[in-house]
Design an enzyme around this catalytic site. Structure first.
Site, mmCIF file in Angstrom:
data_model
loop_
_atom_site.group_PDB
_atom_site.id
_atom_site.type_symbol
_atom_site.label_atom_id
_atom_site.label_comp_id
_atom_site.label_asym_id
_atom_site.label_seq_id
_atom_site.Cartn_x
_atom_site.Cartn_y
_atom_site.Cartn_z
ATOM 1 N N ASP A 1 -83.415 -2.855 -12.625
ATOM 2 C CA ASP A 1 -82.982 -2.645 -14.041
ATOM 3 C C ASP A 1 -83.315 -4.063 -14.654
ATOM 4 O O ASP A 1 -83.496 -5.234 -14.107
ATOM 5 C CB ASP A 1 -81.265 -2.876 -14.007
ATOM 6 C CG ASP A 1 -80.585 -2.497 -15.053
ATOM 7 O OD1 ASP A 1 -81.173 -2.221 -16.011
ATOM 8 O OD2 ASP A 1 -79.221 -2.790 -15.191
ATOM 9 N N ASN B 1 -81.451 9.041 -18.199
ATOM 10 C CA ASN B 1 -82.461 8.443 -19.070
ATOM 11 C C ASN B 1 -83.150 9.419 -20.252
ATOM 12 O O ASN B 1 -83.426 8.747 -21.111
ATOM 13 C CB ASN B 1 -83.546 8.049 -18.352
ATOM 14 C CG ASN B 1 -83.107 6.745 -17.497
ATOM 15 O OD1 ASN B 1 -83.871 6.515 -16.547
ATOM 16 N ND2 ASN B 1 -82.178 5.982 -17.884
HETATM 17 C C1 FPP Z 1 -84.332 -0.163 -16.537
HETATM 18 O O1 FPP Z 1 -84.367 -1.301 -17.424
HETATM 19 C C2 FPP Z 1 -85.603 0.269 -15.937
HETATM 20 C C3 FPP Z 1 -85.915 1.731 -16.345
HETATM 21 C C4 FPP Z 1 -85.059 2.684 -16.738
HETATM 22 C C5 FPP Z 1 -87.023 2.403 -15.821
HETATM 23 C C6 FPP Z 1 -87.855 1.726 -14.707
HETATM 24 C C7 FPP Z 1 -89.195 1.897 -14.877
HETATM 25 C C8 FPP Z 1 -90.415 1.221 -14.435
HETATM 26 C C9 FPP Z 1 -90.300 0.003 -13.825
HETATM 27 C C10 FPP Z 1 -91.613 1.808 -14.573
HETATM 28 C C11 FPP Z 1 -92.220 3.122 -14.248
HETATM 29 C C12 FPP Z 1 -91.758 3.175 -12.506
HETATM 30 C C13 FPP Z 1 -92.690 3.458 -11.600
HETATM 31 C C14 FPP Z 1 -92.322 3.743 -10.152
HETATM 32 C C15 FPP Z 1 -94.250 3.133 -11.738
HETATM 33 P P1 FPP Z 1 -83.791 -1.074 -18.681
HETATM 34 O O2 FPP Z 1 -84.814 -0.556 -19.727
HETATM 35 O O3 FPP Z 1 -82.410 -0.341 -18.457
HETATM 36 O O4 FPP Z 1 -83.264 -2.575 -18.985
HETATM 37 P P2 FPP Z 1 -82.346 -3.150 -19.791
HETATM 38 O O5 FPP Z 1 -80.879 -2.571 -19.086
HETATM 39 O O6 FPP Z 1 -82.372 -4.522 -19.806
HETATM 40 O O7 FPP Z 1 -82.225 -2.290 -21.252
#
Ligand code: FPP
Length: 247
Positions: free
Chosen positions: A18, A66
């Site tokens: 996250d 998501n």
């Molecule tokens: C949460 O950050 C993260 C995600 C929803 C996606 C995670 C995906 C990756 C790191 C890239 C692809 C994965 C792989 C395995 C290659 P957020 O966007 O919810 O952050 P925020 O809460 O600060 O808005």
């Protein structure tokens, strides 16, 4: 001073990655840059996990919820996952990494499903760390699918209701054959499970670290493992010392 390699290494670590969006916001960058940097953190996490002897690393890459994000962000996350598999599969295979994908595979459009299947097929025989990618994954959805499959067996006479046991339920989950996580870790300071491995995490240690996912490097990982090593796991029982004193 940098961290020494940890003792009492967990067999299975599951991570809610996250904070990509906040990492980008803090720098005045578009959210997509946070996700991009997040992929670099994924690479480092896989390397570190392999190095310390973790056997299973589960990463929450895309949840069944998501899809509610703006279309541009959804497509960016898909693109990043596809690029990760295209670019890194050969290298992961070379590192003896076995890839498993959990989550609902039905109704996935485009070339994402063939790529995920290719990653699983290519690395099926590998004996190193298992990288479990949770994609289009939600725990309630996973449990619902498992219950439906058991209900069908009961309805068609292959199973009686009494034969539904915790072991049989676990065997119908996407994670069948994968040990429950010893440690569930979430970055960015948020303290929620967000529909992640709810059945499997029944006795997991939970750890919430303040670092945003793009900042989750080897050192942060090793510090988290040190914290885990200091935890006392009882699985509903008593600590051996207490047993000895009380007996
Ligand atoms: C949460 O950050 C993260 C995600 C929803 C996606 C995670 C995906 C990756 C790191 C890239 C692809 C994965 C792989 C395995 C290659 P957020 O966007 O919810 O952050 P925020 O809460 O600060 O808005």
């Amino acid at each position: 001073m940098s961290n020494p390699l940890p003792r009492n290494v967990p067999t299975h670590v599951a991570i809610i990655m996250d904070g990509n969006g906040r990492w980008a916001n803090l720098r005045g960058l578009p959210r997509t840059m946070g996700h991009r940097k997040g992929v670099e953190a994924v690479r480092e996490a896989v390397r570190t996990a392999g190095e310390v002897g973790i056997r299973y690393l589960t990463l929450f890459a895309f949840s069944s919820e998501n899809w509610r994000r703006p279309e541009a962000e959804v497509s960016d996350l898909m693109g990043l996952l596809k690029a990760f598999i295209r670019r890194d599969l050969a290298d992961l295979h070379h590192q003896n990494v076995r890839i498993r994908v959990i989550g609902d595979r039905a109704n996935l459009r485009g070339d994402i499903l063939p790529l995920l299947l290719e990653a699983e097929d290519t690395t099926r025989g590998n004996t190193g760390i298992t990288l479990v990618i949770a994609f289009n994954y939600g725990s309630r959805d996973e449990m619902t699918r498992a219950m439906q499959s058991l209900a069908l067996d009961v309805a068609q006479g292959r199973l009686s209701a009494e034969q539904i046991t915790p072991e049989r339920i676990a065997g119908r989950l996407d994670t069948a054959g994968i040990p429950d996580p010893d440690l569930v870790l979430r970055t960015s300071g948020e303290e929620r499970l967000s529909n992640f491995l709810l059945w499997q995490a029944a006795y997991s240690e939970l750890l919430f670290v303040p670092e945003l996912w793009p900042d989750f490097n080897r050192d942060v990982f090793l510090t988290a493992l040190k914290t885990y090593a200091g935890r006392e796991r009882r699985f509903g029982g008593l600590v051996p010392q207490t047993l000895a004193v009380g007996s």
